[in-house]
Design an enzyme around this catalytic site. Sequence first.
Site, PDB file in Angstrom:
ATOM      1  N   HIS A   8       0.842  -1.209   0.000  1.00  0.00           N
ATOM      2  CA  HIS A   8       0.000   0.000   0.000  1.00  0.00           C
ATOM      3  C   HIS A   8       0.870   1.250   0.000  1.00  0.00           C
ATOM      4  CE1 HIS A   8      -3.648   2.243   2.000  1.00  0.00           C
ATOM      5  NE2 HIS A   8      -3.097   2.936   1.032  1.00  0.00           N
ATOM      6  N   HIS A  10       1.319   4.852  -2.732  1.00  0.00           N
ATOM      7  CA  HIS A  10       0.892   5.541  -3.962  1.00  0.00           C
ATOM      8  C   HIS A  10       2.114   6.160  -4.629  1.00  0.00           C
ATOM      9  CE1 HIS A  10      -3.369   5.252  -2.708  1.00  0.00           C
ATOM     10  NE2 HIS A  10      -2.837   5.272  -1.508  1.00  0.00           N
ATOM     11  N   HIS A 187      -9.621   1.099  -1.377  1.00  0.00           N
ATOM     12  CA  HIS A 187      -9.563   1.890  -0.136  1.00  0.00           C
ATOM     13  C   HIS A 187     -10.949   1.929   0.501  1.00  0.00           C
ATOM     14  CE1 HIS A 187      -5.645   3.217  -1.416  1.00  0.00           C
ATOM     15  NE2 HIS A 187      -5.529   4.075  -0.429  1.00  0.00           N
ATOM     16  N   GLU A 190     -11.301   4.013   6.112  1.00  0.00           N
ATOM     17  CA  GLU A 190     -10.330   4.969   6.645  1.00  0.00           C
ATOM     18  C   GLU A 190     -11.126   6.194   7.116  1.00  0.00           C
ATOM     19  OE1 GLU A 190      -7.892   6.838   3.676  1.00  0.00           O
ATOM     20  OE2 GLU A 190      -6.421   7.599   5.111  1.00  0.00           O
ATOM     21  N   ASP A 267       1.834   4.430   2.571  1.00  0.00           N
ATOM     22  CA  ASP A 267       0.767   5.211   1.931  1.00  0.00           C
ATOM     23  C   ASP A 267       1.339   6.318   1.043  1.00  0.00           C
ATOM     24  OD1 ASP A 267      -1.925   5.386   1.421  1.00  0.00           O
ATOM     25  OD2 ASP A 267      -2.467   6.378   3.303  1.00  0.00           O
ATOM     26  N   ASP A 268       1.815   7.399   1.624  1.00  0.00           N
ATOM     27  CA  ASP A 268       2.392   8.530   0.889  1.00  0.00           C
ATOM     28  C   ASP A 268       3.534   9.066   1.757  1.00  0.00           C
ATOM     29  OD1 ASP A 268       0.084   8.966  -1.224  1.00  0.00           O
ATOM     30  OD2 ASP A 268      -0.889   8.727   0.728  1.00  0.00           O
TER      31      ASP A 268
HETATM   32  N1  HPA Z   1      -5.723   7.760   0.289  1.00  0.00           N
HETATM   33  C1  HPA Z   1      -6.611   7.851  -0.683  1.00  0.00           C
HETATM   34  N2  HPA Z   1      -6.289   8.234  -1.898  1.00  0.00           N
HETATM   35  C2  HPA Z   1      -5.024   8.543  -2.153  1.00  0.00           C
HETATM   36  C3  HPA Z   1      -4.065   8.465  -1.183  1.00  0.00           C
HETATM   37  C4  HPA Z   1      -4.434   8.057   0.095  1.00  0.00           C
HETATM   38  O1  HPA Z   1      -3.603   7.971   1.006  1.00  0.00           O
HETATM   39  N3  HPA Z   1      -2.890   8.839  -1.752  1.00  0.00           N
HETATM   40  C5  HPA Z   1      -3.145   9.113  -3.026  1.00  0.00           C
HETATM   41  N4  HPA Z   1      -4.437   8.939  -3.287  1.00  0.00           N
HETATM   42 ZN    ZN Z   2      -3.700   4.818   0.330  1.00  0.00          ZN
END
Ligand code: HPA
Ligand code: ZN
Length: 319
Positions: A8, A10, A187, A190, A267-268
């Site tokens: 997971h 991006h 997703h 969350e 995630d990012d």
């Molecule tokens: N969540 C949802 N969408 C996204 C994310 C994230 O962390 N990063 C890039 N698009």
């Molecule tokens: Zn994500």
Amino acid sequence: MLAKAELHVHLEGTAPPELVARIAARNGLTIPDEMLGEDGRFHYTDFLHFLRTYDLAASVIRTAQDYRDITYEYLTDVAHEGGIYVELTASPDHAALVGLGDDEHLLGIAAGIDEARRDCGIEARILLSAVRNFGVEQAIRVARYAAQRPHPYVVGFALAGDERFPVSEFGTAFAIAADAGLGCTVHAGEWQGPESVRAALALPVSRIDHGVRAIEDPALVEEIAARGVTLNTCPTSNVVLGVYAAYAEHPLPRLRAAGVAITLGSDDPPYFGASLAGEYTICAEHFGWDDEDLLAVTGAALDAAFCDAELRSDLRARL
Ligand code: HPA
Ligand code: ZN
């Protein structure tokens, strides 16, 4: 070093501000003012603002070479912290917005994967992701493209973006991807509650990204465990964005204790000050997980990976 795997993350979200700035400069662009705070870090105040900042950064990433560089830099960093396998969530919609063709986009990412393997031995594959808030038609376009198996590294279909757009509207896109034999993940759970995770389970998915708010519904947790659906969790992302006030409140240990298969993801990473190894360390420090527990997390990621059986068994042999 403990072997780690990540399902997971991006791809545009892996590029730190310095790399985004370097890429912008070579494309003759200036980085958007609002993208960075005074501290030089990505600036946002909440989840939706985060998504807008992410889109600003993506807007200066324009060429196959840019995608190669982002992929290479991320994978080599992860390899240096023990990563052996990463599934990169790539967004053809973001590439299309800057006029980069789907095939070119993939060729850039694939070049980054090949060069990182050559230099560091790390393996990676690609998930093609649609973005909820870009709409159902665009999601179907991405699913159709992925279903054509445009590159051997494309192994899955994902859906990210603003969770307020319900997954139930994206059934056609998931059916197209699943019918083509692609692994599917979405997703959910969350920003929306357990009902969003239930809706996700109605799709042909074997994984859910985040999914942590399933904890609010014990019967749902049982169902996830019984079905063997894997939750790709990102504790730091959740704490930084305020889904949970502190690691101590994060449900990851309770989900795991209930028999849910979980993996760790960043995630990012530069947006949240996260890294794959950092997530492993947090589980050790905050949840008391020992090396055996952490190695089992990597094992769960390899079990849930969408790569082929041969690569999976090669990776398992490295544990
Ligand atoms: N969540 C949802 N969408 C996204 C994310 C994230 O962390 N990063 C890039 N698009
Ligand atoms: Zn994500």
